[in-house]
Design a protein around this motif. Structure first.
Motif, PDB file in Angstrom:
ATOM      1  N   GLU A 112       0.825  -1.208   0.000  1.00 18.84           N
ATOM      2  CA  GLU A 112       0.000   0.000   0.000  1.00 18.84           C
ATOM      3  C   GLU A 112       0.859   1.257   0.000  1.00 18.84           C
ATOM      4  OE1 GLU A 112      -3.012   0.173   3.029  1.00 18.84           O
ATOM      5  OE2 GLU A 112      -3.786  -1.817   2.496  1.00 18.84           O
ATOM      6  N   LYS A 113       0.456   2.204  -0.816  1.00 18.76           N
ATOM      7  CA  LYS A 113       1.131   3.500  -0.877  1.00 18.76           C
ATOM      8  C   LYS A 113       0.771   4.314   0.361  1.00 18.76           C
ATOM      9  CE  LYS A 113       2.920   3.805  -5.160  1.00 18.76           C
ATOM     10  NZ  LYS A 113       4.318   3.954  -5.383  1.00 18.76           N
ATOM     11  N   LEU A 114       1.756   5.027   0.881  1.00 27.74           N
ATOM     12  CA  LEU A 114       1.505   5.940   1.995  1.00 27.74           C
ATOM     13  C   LEU A 114       0.754   7.159   1.455  1.00 27.74           C
ATOM     14  CD1 LEU A 114       5.035   5.850   3.685  1.00 27.74           C
ATOM     15  CD2 LEU A 114       2.991   4.560   4.354  1.00 27.74           C
ATOM     16  N   LYS A 115      -0.106   7.743   2.272  1.00 36.20           N
ATOM     17  CA  LYS A 115      -0.825   8.935   1.840  1.00 36.20           C
ATOM     18  C   LYS A 115       0.131  10.063   1.504  1.00 36.20           C
ATOM     19  CE  LYS A 115      -5.032   7.902   4.312  1.00 36.20           C
ATOM     20  NZ  LYS A 115      -5.892   8.178   5.438  1.00 36.20           N
ATOM     21  N   LYS A 116       1.235  10.100   2.244  1.00 33.78           N
ATOM     22  CA  LYS A 116       2.249  11.125   2.045  1.00 33.78           C
ATOM     23  C   LYS A 116       3.610  10.459   2.245  1.00 33.78           C
ATOM     24  CE  LYS A 116       3.721  15.420   4.232  1.00 33.78           C
ATOM     25  NZ  LYS A 116       3.448  16.341   5.337  1.00 33.78           N
ATOM     26  N   PRO A 117       4.532  10.572   1.280  1.00 36.82           N
ATOM     27  CA  PRO A 117       5.864   9.956   1.475  1.00 36.82           C
ATOM     28  C   PRO A 117       6.512  10.450   2.766  1.00 36.82           C
ATOM     29  CG  PRO A 117       5.621  10.692  -0.776  1.00 36.82           C
ATOM     30  CD  PRO A 117       4.432  11.238  -0.015  1.00 36.82           C
ATOM     31  N   PHE A 118       7.270   9.562   3.386  1.00 37.15           N
ATOM     32  CA  PHE A 118       7.946   9.864   4.650  1.00 37.15           C
ATOM     33  C   PHE A 118       9.408   9.500   4.496  1.00 37.15           C
ATOM     34  CE2 PHE A 118       9.369   8.435   8.898  1.00 37.15           C
ATOM     35  CZ  PHE A 118       9.181   9.610   9.605  1.00 37.15           C
ATOM     36  N   LEU A 119      10.288  10.488   4.624  1.00 40.80           N
ATOM     37  CA  LEU A 119      11.732  10.270   4.484  1.00 40.80           C
ATOM     38  C   LEU A 119      12.069   9.554   3.176  1.00 40.80           C
ATOM     39  CD1 LEU A 119      12.600   9.125   8.139  1.00 40.80           C
ATOM     40  CD2 LEU A 119      12.926  11.397   7.144  1.00 40.80           C
TER      41      LEU A 119
END
Length: 150
Positions: A112-119
């Motif tokens: 699943e893709k994150l709603k907002k990329p993190f690092l």
């Protein structure tokens, strides 16, 4: 691939628990020169961050008290603690229970893709890998601190 990831969680958390086994509160609260925190903080920090990464704490997980972010979140330190701080025994029990919850995460979630990329991470699986890296890093910190505990 997902089997390997969850196997790595078992291996990493098992080693983490082995390294904190038998520590007493005095040893865990000792802060060696050159370190910003102590082993007690390291334990709570690993628990808290893994809950954030893997369970969406504090919004999507109620398995840990909300004050854990104030105690163990990024940028916190034991010198600033006030109020009730969970015991080593409680944190250890929570680490064990958390591993059980992590192992119940459906493998399909890893893609699943994150709603907002993190690092720079874009999927839940990449975030899970970061959780493993993070725990291993702090295991190394605990290993070093234990050598310096008086």
């Amino acid at each position: 691939m997902s089997e390997l990831l969850f196997k790595q969680f078992e291996l990493t958390r098992g080693n983490f628990l082995k390294h904190i086994e038998g520590l007493n509160p005095e040893q865990a609260s000792f802060q060696p020169d050159g370190f910003n925190n102590n082993i007690h903080w390291q334990i709570g920090h690993v628990l808290t961050v893994a809950e954030q990464f893997m369970m969406g704490y504090p919004k999507k997980s109620s398995h840990l008290p909300e004050n854990y972010i104030a105690l163990f979140g990024n940028g916190t330190r034991p010198a600033d603690w006030s109020g009730d701080v969970p015991s080593l025994e409680l944190l250890t029990d929570q680490l064990k229970a958390q591993l059980g919850r992590i192992k119940e995460v459906p493998a399909s979630m890893l893609d699943e893709k994150l709603k907002k990329p993190f690092l720079g991470l874009e999927t839940f699986g990449e975030l899970a890998n970061m959780a493993l890296f993070h725990e291993s890093y702090h295991l190394g910190q605990i290993h070093a601190m234990k050598k310096l505990v008086k």
